[in-house]
Enzyme design. Structure first.
Site, PDB file in Angstrom:
ATOM      1  CB  VAL A  44      -3.240  -2.419  -4.720  1.00  0.00           C
ATOM      2  CG1 VAL A  44      -1.746  -2.156  -4.740  1.00  0.00           C
ATOM      3  CG2 VAL A  44      -3.560  -3.783  -5.314  1.00  0.00           C
ATOM      4  CB  CYS A  45      -4.834   2.430  -2.970  1.00  0.00           C
ATOM      5  SG  CYS A  45      -4.780   2.554  -4.761  1.00  0.00           S
ATOM      6  CB  THR A  46      -6.423  -0.368   1.336  1.00  0.00           C
ATOM      7  OG1 THR A  46      -7.563   0.240   0.728  1.00  0.00           O
ATOM      8  CG2 THR A  46      -6.663  -0.531   2.818  1.00  0.00           C
ATOM      9  CG  LEU A  49      -2.065   5.731   1.324  1.00  0.00           C
ATOM     10  CD1 LEU A  49      -1.974   5.250  -0.097  1.00  0.00           C
ATOM     11  CD2 LEU A  49      -3.141   6.800   1.459  1.00  0.00           C
TER      12      LEU A  49
END
Ligand code: BEZ
Length: 212
Positions: A44-46, A49
């Site tokens: 999810v973080c990928t 960002l």
């Protein structure tokens, strides 16, 4: 004590993927977004960002600088950044803070022990040119944030900062806005040259004032 809307956003110095920065110097006289994510090399973080990098022009148009933070170390950020660029078709060039000491996480209350003792949650702060906190949101690790919503809030905040208006539910750029209650209808009629639509004495619309 955690931060609240209207509080001064604390300054800090930090090690980032773009070198050492002083937060206030980085923001300069414009707007800022500081957002935390739980960990590097997570799906999810990928996407978050990546989306932020792809919206670079939108943030620039609004004079907003972005800054990401997690408690992972710099070498991990740098390796992960290459993956983000590869998988999200983008070029991340905003700083990602390596907050191993948790200084930033603690200043901004980004670690919520009942969610995780060690990792930052998905907190996001919008900071105005006066360095005051204008918006705070916190999402769970499993839900990626909507960065178009973040842009929409910035549009609303910037309108409010320049005109005596607020924005209604689900408002989008270009739609009518609301005359704030502090402005009398008599004054609103003089102030808003495009006119006002009075639904109730407390519910008055006017076309978005900064559009031709
Ligand atoms: C993610 O970014 O994909 C993620 C991070 C922590 C927990 C769950 C998902």
């Amino acid at each position: 004590m955690s931060l609240r809307l209207g509080d001064v956003a604390p300054n800090f110095k930090a090690k980032t993927t773009e070198g050492e920065i002083d937060f206030y110097e980085y923001l300069g006289t414009g707007w800022g977004i500081l957002f935390s994510h739980p960990a590097d090399y997570t799906p999810v973080c990928t996407t978050e960002l990546g989306r932020t990098a792809l919206l670079k022009e939108e943030f620039a148009k609004r004079n907003v600088k972005v800054l990401a933070v997690s408690v992972d170390p710099l070498d991990k950020h740098l390796g992960w950044r290459s993956d983000i660029n590869e998988t999200q078709n983008c070029s991340v060039d905003f700083p990602i803070i390596a907050d191993e000491s948790r200084e930033v996480a603690n200043l901004y209350d980004m670690i919520h022990p009942n969610a995780s003792e060690t990792f930052t949650v998905r907190s996001l702060f919008i900071i105005g040119p006066d360095k005051k906190v204008k918006l705070m949101i916190t999402y769970p690790a499993s839900t990626g944030r909507n960065f178009y919503e973040v842009l929409r809030v910035i549009d609303s905040l910037q309108l409010t900062a320049s005109y005596s208006v607020a924005t209604p539910a689900d408002w989008k750029h270009g739609e009518d806005v609301i005359v704030v209650p502090a402005v009398s209808t008599e004054d609103a009629l003089k102030k808003f040259e495009k006119g006002i639509n009075i639904i109730k004495p407390y519910l008055r619309y006017t076309p978005q004032p900064n559009l031709n």
